[in-house]
Design a protein around this motif. Structure first.
Motif, short mmCIF file in Angstrom:
data_model
loop_
_atom_site.label_atom_id
_atom_site.label_comp_id
_atom_site.label_asym_id
_atom_site.label_seq_id
_atom_site.Cartn_x
_atom_site.Cartn_y
_atom_site.Cartn_z
N LEU A 16 8.88 2.60 -7.30
CA LEU A 16 9.10 4.06 -7.25
C LEU A 16 9.49 4.59 -8.62
CD1 LEU A 16 11.03 4.63 -3.89
CD2 LEU A 16 8.65 5.21 -4.43
N ALA A 17 10.41 3.92 -9.31
CA ALA A 17 10.83 4.35 -10.64
C ALA A 17 9.69 4.22 -11.64
CB ALA A 17 12.03 3.51 -11.11
N TRP A 18 8.87 3.20 -11.48
CA TRP A 18 7.69 3.01 -12.33
C TRP A 18 6.77 4.22 -12.21
CZ3 TRP A 18 6.08 -0.54 -15.91
CH2 TRP A 18 4.71 -0.60 -16.20
N LYS A 19 6.50 4.63 -10.96
CA LYS A 19 5.63 5.78 -10.73
C LYS A 19 6.28 7.07 -11.21
CE LYS A 19 3.23 6.12 -6.98
NZ LYS A 19 2.71 6.12 -5.61
N ASP A 20 7.60 7.21 -10.96
CA ASP A 20 8.33 8.42 -11.40
C ASP A 20 8.31 8.56 -12.93
OD1 ASP A 20 8.86 9.12 -8.79
OD2 ASP A 20 10.94 8.41 -8.84
N ALA A 21 8.21 7.42 -13.63
CA ALA A 21 8.16 7.46 -15.10
C ALA A 21 6.76 7.80 -15.59
CB ALA A 21 8.63 6.12 -15.66
N GLY A 22 5.82 7.97 -14.65
CA GLY A 22 4.47 8.36 -15.02
C GLY A 22 3.53 7.20 -15.27
N PHE A 23 3.93 5.98 -14.94
CA PHE A 23 3.07 4.83 -15.14
C PHE A 23 2.21 4.62 -13.89
CE2 PHE A 23 6.89 3.76 -17.78
CZ PHE A 23 6.28 3.98 -19.00
N PRO A 24 1.01 4.07 -14.09
CA PRO A 24 0.07 3.96 -12.98
C PRO A 24 0.36 2.77 -12.05
CG PRO A 24 -0.89 3.00 -14.94
CD PRO A 24 0.44 3.60 -15.35
N THR A 25 -0.16 2.90 -10.85
CA THR A 25 -0.19 1.77 -9.91
C THR A 25 -1.63 1.68 -9.41
OG1 THR A 25 0.41 3.18 -8.03
CG2 THR A 25 2.21 2.03 -9.16
N LYS A 26 -1.93 0.59 -8.80
CA LYS A 26 -3.29 0.48 -8.22
C LYS A 26 -3.20 0.14 -6.76
CE LYS A 26 -4.07 -4.28 -9.46
NZ LYS A 26 -5.04 -5.28 -9.67
N PRO A 28 0.80 -1.24 0.00
CA PRO A 28 0.00 0.00 0.00
C PRO A 28 0.83 1.29 0.00
CG PRO A 28 -0.97 -1.59 1.49
CD PRO A 28 0.36 -2.15 1.06
N ALA A 29 2.08 1.24 0.41
CA ALA A 29 2.91 2.45 0.45
C ALA A 29 3.08 3.06 -0.94
CB ALA A 29 4.28 2.13 1.05
N THR A 30 3.19 2.24 -1.97
CA THR A 30 3.37 2.76 -3.33
C THR A 30 2.34 2.22 -4.30
OG1 THR A 30 4.87 0.96 -3.89
CG2 THR A 30 5.87 3.00 -3.12
N GLY A 31 1.58 1.23 -3.89
CA GLY A 31 0.67 0.56 -4.81
C GLY A 31 1.43 -0.53 -5.56
N ILE A 32 0.72 -1.17 -6.46
CA ILE A 32 1.30 -2.27 -7.22
C ILE A 32 1.08 -2.00 -8.71
CG2 ILE A 32 -0.80 -3.68 -7.11
CD1 ILE A 32 1.06 -6.16 -6.74
N ILE A 33 2.00 -2.44 -9.53
CA ILE A 33 1.88 -2.26 -10.97
C ILE A 33 0.65 -3.03 -11.45
CG2 ILE A 33 2.98 -2.80 -13.19
CD1 ILE A 33 5.69 -2.36 -11.73
N ILE A 81 1.46 -9.66 -9.88
CA ILE A 81 1.05 -10.51 -8.77
C ILE A 81 2.04 -10.29 -7.63
CG2 ILE A 81 -0.05 -12.23 -10.25
CD1 ILE A 81 2.38 -14.07 -9.75
N ASN A 82 1.58 -10.52 -6.43
CA ASN A 82 2.44 -10.38 -5.26
C ASN A 82 2.84 -11.76 -4.76
OD1 ASN A 82 1.98 -9.88 -1.82
ND2 ASN A 82 3.74 -9.15 -2.93
N ILE A 83 4.14 -12.04 -4.86
CA ILE A 83 4.72 -13.22 -4.23
C ILE A 83 5.94 -12.71 -3.47
CG2 ILE A 83 5.79 -15.49 -4.52
CD1 ILE A 83 4.42 -15.71 -7.25
N SER A 84 5.89 -12.73 -2.16
CA SER A 84 7.00 -12.19 -1.37
C SER A 84 8.28 -12.94 -1.69
CB SER A 84 6.69 -12.26 0.12
OG SER A 84 6.70 -13.61 0.56
N TYR A 85 9.40 -12.27 -1.50
CA TYR A 85 10.70 -12.87 -1.79
C TYR A 85 10.87 -14.21 -1.06
CZ TYR A 85 15.76 -13.43 -2.07
OH TYR A 85 17.02 -13.91 -2.29
N GLY A 86 10.47 -14.26 0.19
CA GLY A 86 10.59 -15.50 0.95
C GLY A 86 9.75 -16.62 0.37
N ALA A 87 8.54 -16.31 -0.07
CA ALA A 87 7.66 -17.32 -0.64
C ALA A 87 8.09 -17.71 -2.05
CB ALA A 87 6.21 -16.82 -0.65
N LEU A 88 8.78 -16.81 -2.74
CA LEU A 88 9.20 -17.08 -4.11
C LEU A 88 10.12 -18.31 -4.17
CD1 LEU A 88 8.98 -15.98 -7.01
CD2 LEU A 88 11.03 -14.61 -6.53
N THR A 89 10.88 -18.53 -3.11
CA THR A 89 11.82 -19.65 -3.09
C THR A 89 11.13 -20.99 -3.28
OG1 THR A 89 11.71 -19.78 -0.68
CG2 THR A 89 13.48 -18.44 -1.63
#
Length: 169
Positions: A159-169, A86-91, A95-103
């Protein structure tokens, strides 16, 4: 005739010497092969990120957006913990898979119910992201080490995605 007799005598003396077993000269035992150990020096998070980016180069937000546009099958994985998104939103579409769960979500050796079905194709185009890109680099290297062949971290993360003007939700 004398030369032939001399030659025959010489051969008679040399041939038995050639046929005898060779003399074994004892040698000193070979020195043991040194064991090469990896450095036991601790590695920092920043050093891990640098090593990861050396193996899996990052792409810019513009490049990531273009890849998504060119290939709608591109999978974007946000590797942050769900509570941090929620701090920046998601592209959009990520999908959200945390780094720990990605393993284990990307491991075909675990039971099917533990895997992420989106990660079955090792050649699928994948972009990893996080808040500012560092954890995305580690995740991209992890996936590469697991046999994924078309993975890139998003430089600067969401952050770079948002700075480039692309949306997040």
């Amino acid at each position: 005739m004398k030369h032939r007799l001399f030659f025959a005598l010489c051969l008679a003396m040399i041939l038995p010497a050639c046929a005898s077993k060779p003399t074994v000269v004892p040698t000193a035992p070979a020195a043991p092969t040194p064991v090469v150990q990896e450095s036991t020096m601790p590695i920092t998070f920043s050093q891990m990120v640098t090593k990861a980016l050396a193996e899996v180069p990052a792409i810019s937000a513009v490049e990531a957006n273009q890849r998504i546009q060119d290939n709608p099958n591109t999978l974007v994985i946000d590797v942050r913990d769900a509570a941090d998104i929620p701090a920046t939103g998601i592209i959009p579409g990520a999908i959200n898979i945390s780094y720990g769960a990605l393993t284990y979500k990307a491991d075909n050796a675990v039971p099917p119910e533990m895997r992420a079905p989106e990660l079955q194709d090792r050649s699928r185009s994948i972009i990893t992201t996080c808040y500012s890109g560092e954890l995305a680099a580690l995740a991209a290297k992890l996936l590469k080490d697991m046999g994924f062949t078309n993975v890139s971290p998003l430089a600067g993360g969401t952050l770079a995605w948002k700075d480039a003007g692309f949306p997040t939700k």
